[in-house]
Design a protein around this motif. Sequence first.
Motif, PDB file in Angstrom:
ATOM      1  N   THR A 254       0.774  -1.207  -0.045  1.00  0.00           N
ATOM      2  CA  THR A 254       0.044   0.244  -0.004  1.00  0.00           C
ATOM      3  C   THR A 254       1.034   1.148  -0.134  1.00  0.00           C
ATOM      4  O   THR A 254       1.803   1.326   0.741  1.00  0.00           O
ATOM      5  CB  THR A 254      -0.914   0.138   1.234  1.00  0.00           C
ATOM      6  N   GLY A 255       0.504   2.134  -0.994  1.00  0.00           N
ATOM      7  CA  GLY A 255       1.350   3.472  -1.056  1.00  0.00           C
ATOM      8  C   GLY A 255       0.878   4.288  -2.036  1.00  0.00           C
ATOM      9  O   GLY A 255      -0.539   4.396  -2.325  1.00  0.00           O
ATOM     10  N   SER A 256       1.647   5.199  -2.394  1.00  0.00           N
ATOM     11  CA  SER A 256       1.227   6.193  -3.638  1.00  0.00           C
ATOM     12  C   SER A 256       0.617   5.269  -4.852  1.00  0.00           C
ATOM     13  O   SER A 256       1.207   4.350  -5.231  1.00  0.00           O
ATOM     14  CB  SER A 256       2.116   7.334  -3.687  1.00  0.00           C
ATOM     15  N   ARG A 257      -0.345   6.141  -5.365  1.00  0.00           N
ATOM     16  CA  ARG A 257      -0.847   5.681  -6.744  1.00  0.00           C
ATOM     17  C   ARG A 257       0.315   5.464  -7.837  1.00  0.00           C
ATOM     18  O   ARG A 257       0.175   4.599  -8.685  1.00  0.00           O
ATOM     19  CB  ARG A 257      -1.742   6.641  -7.190  1.00  0.00           C
TER      20      ARG A 257
ATOM     21  N   HIS B 163      -7.713   1.765  -6.155  1.00  0.00           N
ATOM     22  CA  HIS B 163      -6.933   3.096  -5.642  1.00  0.00           C
ATOM     23  C   HIS B 163      -8.042   3.772  -5.114  1.00  0.00           C
ATOM     24  O   HIS B 163      -9.348   3.682  -5.214  1.00  0.00           O
ATOM     25  CB  HIS B 163      -6.928   3.920  -6.959  1.00  0.00           C
TER      26      HIS B 163
ATOM     27  N   HIS C  33      -6.202   8.609  -1.332  1.00  0.00           N
ATOM     28  CA  HIS C  33      -5.032   9.034  -0.800  1.00  0.00           C
ATOM     29  C   HIS C  33      -4.060   7.973  -0.940  1.00  0.00           C
ATOM     30  O   HIS C  33      -2.938   8.094  -0.610  1.00  0.00           O
ATOM     31  CB  HIS C  33      -4.917   9.518   0.713  1.00  0.00           C
ATOM     32  N   GLN C  34      -4.261   6.909  -1.145  1.00  0.00           N
ATOM     33  CA  GLN C  34      -3.318   5.732  -1.337  1.00  0.00           C
ATOM     34  C   GLN C  34      -4.028   4.634  -2.488  1.00  0.00           C
ATOM     35  O   GLN C  34      -5.285   4.512  -2.714  1.00  0.00           O
ATOM     36  CB  GLN C  34      -3.062   5.121   0.085  1.00  0.00           C
TER      37      GLN C  34
ATOM     38  N   GLU D 130      -3.444   0.176  -3.605  1.00  0.00           N
ATOM     39  CA  GLU D 130      -2.972  -1.042  -3.080  1.00  0.00           C
ATOM     40  C   GLU D 130      -2.862  -1.933  -4.354  1.00  0.00           C
ATOM     41  O   GLU D 130      -3.655  -1.896  -5.234  1.00  0.00           O
ATOM     42  CB  GLU D 130      -4.032  -1.696  -2.035  1.00  0.00           C
TER      43      GLU D 130
END
Length: 72
Positions: free
Chosen positions: A12-15, A36, A39-40, A42
């Motif tokens: 999980t993190g930035s697009r 999506h 704000h994040q 996966e």
Amino acid sequence: MAEMHTAEIRWTGSRAIVEKLMDQLEAHPCTCTAQHQEHQSEICIVIEHEELQALRDIGDEIFILLADIVEQ
């Protein structure tokens, strides 16, 4: 019937990182899906192989690829 080994990697993190990783995973023997949110994002990566060592090698390559993308 031969044995089949399966591994699942979730991150999980930035697009932007998820999308870049998905583009680069097209050359690897795995399937991946992304979800999506505002704000994040996966990513879920599934690896299947008949040989356990090959499964591990593919997983190692994916972890190295992810680490390289995150560090950029």
